[in-house]
Design a protein around this motif. Structure first.
Motif, mmCIF file in Angstrom:
data_model
loop_
_atom_site.group_PDB
_atom_site.id
_atom_site.type_symbol
_atom_site.label_atom_id
_atom_site.label_comp_id
_atom_site.label_asym_id
_atom_site.label_seq_id
_atom_site.Cartn_x
_atom_site.Cartn_y
_atom_site.Cartn_z
ATOM 1 N N VAL A 366 -10.342 -7.202 58.563
ATOM 2 C CA VAL A 366 -9.135 -6.387 58.416
ATOM 3 C C VAL A 366 -8.055 -7.228 57.737
ATOM 4 O O VAL A 366 -7.961 -8.435 57.965
ATOM 5 C CB VAL A 366 -8.645 -5.869 59.791
ATOM 6 C CG1 VAL A 366 -8.237 -7.020 60.706
ATOM 7 C CG2 VAL A 366 -7.501 -4.880 59.634
ATOM 8 N N ILE A 367 -7.273 -6.598 56.867
ATOM 9 C CA ILE A 367 -6.178 -7.262 56.158
ATOM 10 C C ILE A 367 -4.874 -6.811 56.809
ATOM 11 O O ILE A 367 -4.621 -5.599 56.918
ATOM 12 C CB ILE A 367 -6.181 -6.891 54.670
ATOM 13 C CG1 ILE A 367 -7.523 -7.251 54.055
ATOM 14 C CG2 ILE A 367 -5.044 -7.590 53.930
ATOM 15 C CD1 ILE A 367 -7.756 -6.618 52.702
ATOM 16 N N LEU A 368 -4.068 -7.751 57.242
ATOM 17 C CA LEU A 368 -2.840 -7.427 57.958
ATOM 18 C C LEU A 368 -1.663 -7.340 56.989
ATOM 19 O O LEU A 368 -1.386 -8.285 56.254
ATOM 20 C CB LEU A 368 -2.555 -8.488 59.029
ATOM 21 C CG LEU A 368 -3.696 -8.786 60.009
ATOM 22 C CD1 LEU A 368 -3.222 -9.782 61.070
ATOM 23 C CD2 LEU A 368 -4.211 -7.509 60.656
ATOM 24 N N ALA A 369 -0.965 -6.211 57.034
ATOM 25 C CA ALA A 369 0.202 -6.032 56.161
ATOM 26 C C ALA A 369 1.285 -7.049 56.495
ATOM 27 O O ALA A 369 2.004 -7.527 55.610
ATOM 28 C CB ALA A 369 0.737 -4.611 56.308
ATOM 29 N N ALA A 370 1.410 -7.403 57.775
ATOM 30 C CA ALA A 370 2.445 -8.348 58.193
ATOM 31 C C ALA A 370 2.098 -9.778 57.814
ATOM 32 O O ALA A 370 2.955 -10.657 57.851
ATOM 33 C CB ALA A 370 2.648 -8.263 59.707
ATOM 34 N N SER A 371 0.861 -10.028 57.424
ATOM 35 C CA SER A 371 0.421 -11.383 57.096
ATOM 36 C C SER A 371 0.593 -11.683 55.616
ATOM 37 O O SER A 371 1.444 -12.471 55.224
ATOM 38 C CB SER A 371 -1.040 -11.561 57.500
ATOM 39 O OG SER A 371 -1.499 -12.843 57.176
ATOM 40 N N SER A 372 -0.191 -11.034 54.780
ATOM 41 C CA SER A 372 -0.094 -11.294 53.342
ATOM 42 C C SER A 372 0.753 -10.246 52.635
ATOM 43 O O SER A 372 1.521 -10.544 51.728
ATOM 44 C CB SER A 372 -1.494 -11.330 52.726
ATOM 45 O OG SER A 372 -2.129 -10.079 52.893
ATOM 46 N N HIS A 457 4.691 -11.755 64.030
ATOM 47 C CA HIS A 457 4.579 -12.958 64.852
ATOM 48 C C HIS A 457 3.125 -13.254 65.190
ATOM 49 O O HIS A 457 2.663 -14.398 65.065
ATOM 50 C CB HIS A 457 5.393 -12.810 66.137
ATOM 51 C CG HIS A 457 5.222 -13.960 67.089
ATOM 52 N ND1 HIS A 457 5.845 -15.180 66.901
ATOM 53 C CD2 HIS A 457 4.466 -14.087 68.220
ATOM 54 C CE1 HIS A 457 5.498 -16.005 67.874
ATOM 55 N NE2 HIS A 457 4.660 -15.372 68.681
ATOM 56 N N LEU A 458 2.394 -12.229 65.601
ATOM 57 C CA LEU A 458 1.002 -12.419 65.981
ATOM 58 C C LEU A 458 0.147 -12.728 64.748
ATOM 59 O O LEU A 458 -0.759 -13.572 64.804
ATOM 60 C CB LEU A 458 0.474 -11.173 66.690
ATOM 61 C CG LEU A 458 -0.779 -11.351 67.564
ATOM 62 C CD1 LEU A 458 -0.539 -12.423 68.611
ATOM 63 C CD2 LEU A 458 -1.145 -10.035 68.232
ATOM 64 N N ALA A 459 0.449 -12.080 63.633
ATOM 65 C CA ALA A 459 -0.319 -12.317 62.404
ATOM 66 C C ALA A 459 -0.199 -13.762 61.939
ATOM 67 O O ALA A 459 -1.147 -14.325 61.400
ATOM 68 C CB ALA A 459 0.158 -11.372 61.307
#
Length: 590
Positions: A366-372, A457-459
């Motif tokens: 899964v790709i996280l919007a909040a990450s990258s 924060h979690l990402a």
């Protein structure tokens, strides 16, 4: 297989078609009626004399890169002059764009130069990127036996070079742009060929990762995030920026000497600094060739020089370089929702393996919007992704993150999130015979009650911890006798020497003073079988085992509930007439 950049023309024509139709419907005159000379013809007229000159003056000496660089510089200058001679197109007629079209319009921006539109018809885009690289070479050439060795290695493996340059062609424009913006020598754009053969998934035995081969600590030093969801050392944009930042720092540290900076990139800045200091103290030169260094670092610059020589004069080595256009191969597409890798690849109409070549930093499905917050996609596939995303109905992500509320067995955690234990272990890489510790982040399926996107924060800070799945342990305090050592205590109580040393924070060869307390950990109810104390005579040691054996029984918590968690004493019976020894025990945390 990747489509070449020339395949983007249909996509651009498709984008222009609705605008032309809208102009015609509004009664606007067609731009073609007032068209200026075609840019391609202007470019051809500028380049033809240079091509003929290059054929007539092809460098004869295999070690001479100057002539090749001069031709490349003339070519690039001619292209820039041709580009400036082409009149700018008239400003587009104001129109009201639909939401999908506006998004496609944004996609036509160069992600390396925000706000600048990509025009595949511009003269400068038709120059071969290799020529642009040749024109920017600025480091002094090496010429020694190690260079010849590296040249022979590459030239004898044309298939390997073809694979390496084919992969590199996907990312070269981006690297070249970044190097040129910083005014750095273009040789540095070739470094990923030496480091990783331009493989984003490359990992060395020393845990260096990505096409720039960052070690974990160095990566963190340059803000490359590494957690359970992503590893930015494999990210094309982030790792390139970090690598060039690092090289600039090293160059400054070694007073502008790029050869020493590259040696430090390979061997470590501390090691190179020490080698320089040694030579200075001995009154010796401090250039790259004069320093004492490992064979790998000694061979590092010659390999880069060999790659440079091949790029400058591929025909001299029987190598054919793939054509690389002078414009971006990929675009960045922003995302504002978490999305499965499989779903994103499907919407972009790419197979998952190809999708991951452009987005290799993802550690999970899964790709996280909040990450990258973005995807990298080839031109055609970027437009396809946006159009398909607009039409998509239903959820985009089937996974989310769950923070473990307490230390628990994987089977228990799997039951709470509605997964099989095997599935939970596989997706989160949980080793056998391990507990998942409190506060760990696990990837789990989305449910009606657990369907939110992962927080920023979690990402950025997610981690997972493990603890051995062992029975409860009890802390035991023993008293050392005369001459006792870590080894003798370990033998006496059938424990591991390394464990005894670690529990008492001493070395495995340490000695204890008589009466000193020695810490050990045992399972509840475990019997400690003790050998003879240190200093026992050979005669005593030779006594029958029945008369010399001693045992220490550690009482379980169930047998002494009233004094649980308190220090208790257990008398050790000795049937050889010696005084009774007291062993203090205390419950230990798992």
């Amino acid at each position: 297989m990747h489509r070449h950049l020339t395949s983007t023309a249909p996509f651009l024509r498709a984008l222009r078609a609705p605008r032309a139709a809208a102009d015609a419907a509004a009664g606007q005159s067609s731009p073609a009626k007032h068209a200026s000379p075609r840019p391609a013809l202007t470019l051809l007229a500028a380049l033809l004399p240079l091509v003929l000159a290059a054929c007539a003056h092809r460098p004869a000496a295999s070690g001479d890169n100057d002539a090749a660089q001069a031709v490349a510089q003339q070519t690039v200058q001619a292209v820039e002059a041709a580009a400036s001679a082409v009149p700018s197109p008239a400003a587009p007629v104001a129109r009201v764009a639909t939401a999908p079209e506006e998004k496609l319009d944004v996609l036509l921006e160069d992600n390396l130069n925000p706000g600048e539109k990509v025009d595949l018809d511009a003269p400068k885009t038709h120059v071969d990127l290799w020529a642009r690289m040749r024109a920017g070479m600025a480091m002094p050439d090496l010429d020694n036996e190690l260079v010849r060795k590296a040249e022979d290695w590459y030239s004898s493996r044309p298939e390997y070079v073809a694979r390496m340059t084919g992969r590199g062609s996907l990312y070269l424009y981006h690297v070249v742009e970044e190097v040129q913006k910083r005014g750095m020598p273009m040789e540095l754009a070739l470094l990923p060929f030496v480091e990783s053969a331009f493989r984003n998934d490359a990992q060395s035995s020393a845990k260096a990762v990505g096409m720039w081969q960052f070690m974990p600590a160095t990566g963190r030093d340059f803000d490359l995030k590494q957690n359970i969801f992503r590893d930015d050392r494999r990210d094309v944009l982030a790792s390139t920026k970090a690598a060039l930042d690092y090289l600039q720092r090293l160059n400054k540290m070694f007073d502008g000497d790029w050869q020493l900076a590259l040696a430090a990139y390979n061997w470590g800045q501390g090691n190179v600094s020490k080698a320089v200091a040694r030579n200075q103290k001995a009154g010796l030169p401090i250039d790259y060739d004069s320093l004492r260094m490992p064979d790998e670092t000694r061979y590092y610059l010659p390999k880069l020089q060999a790659v440079k020589n091949i790029v400058m004069r591929p025909e001299a080595f029987g190598i054919e370089l793939p054509a690389v256009a002078n414009h971006p191969y990929f675009l960045s597409v922003n995302i504002d929702r978490d999305i499965d890798v499989a779903r994103a690849a499907q919407l972009a109409e790419l197979d998952e393996e190809t999708f991951r070549q452009f987005n290799p930093s993802m550690n999970k499905p899964v790709i996280l919007a909040a990450s990258s917050g973005q995807l990298l996609l080839p031109y055609d596939n970027a437009s396809t992704f946006v159009a398909n995303l607009e039409r998509h109905q239903g959820p985009l992500a089937s996974w989310t993150a769950w923070v473990v509320p307490r230390t628990m067995k994987p089977a228990e955690a799997a039951k709470q999130v509605g997964m099989s234990e095997t599935g939970l272990r596989e997706i989160n890489r949980i080793p056998a015979r391990m507990l998942v510790t409190k506060g760990s982040t696990l990837l789990v399926p989305r449910t009606a009650g657990r369907d939110r996107d992962v927080s920023e924060h979690l990402a950025d800070n997610a981690s997972i911890g493990f603890a051995p799945d062992l029975p409860p342990m009890r802390r035991v305090t023993l008293k050392a006798g005369k001459g006792d050592t870590v080894a003798s205590i370990a033998r006496r109580y059938r424990l591991g020497t390394t464990q005894v040393a670690q529990w008492n924070r001493v070395s495995t060869k340490a000695s204890f003073k008589p009466g000193q307390q020695v810490v050990a950990y045992v399972r509840e109810g475990q019997t400690l079988a003790a050998a003879e104390p240190a200093g026992q005579t050979a005669k005593a040691a030779a006594k029958p085992a029945r008369s010399s054996a001693k045992t220490t029984k550690v009482a379980s918590s169930a047998t002494n509930k009233k004094s649980n968690a308190k220090t208790r004493s257990a008398k050790v019976a000795a049937n050889d007439g010696k005084p009774v020894r007291t062993v203090a025990t205390k419950t230990a945390m798992r």
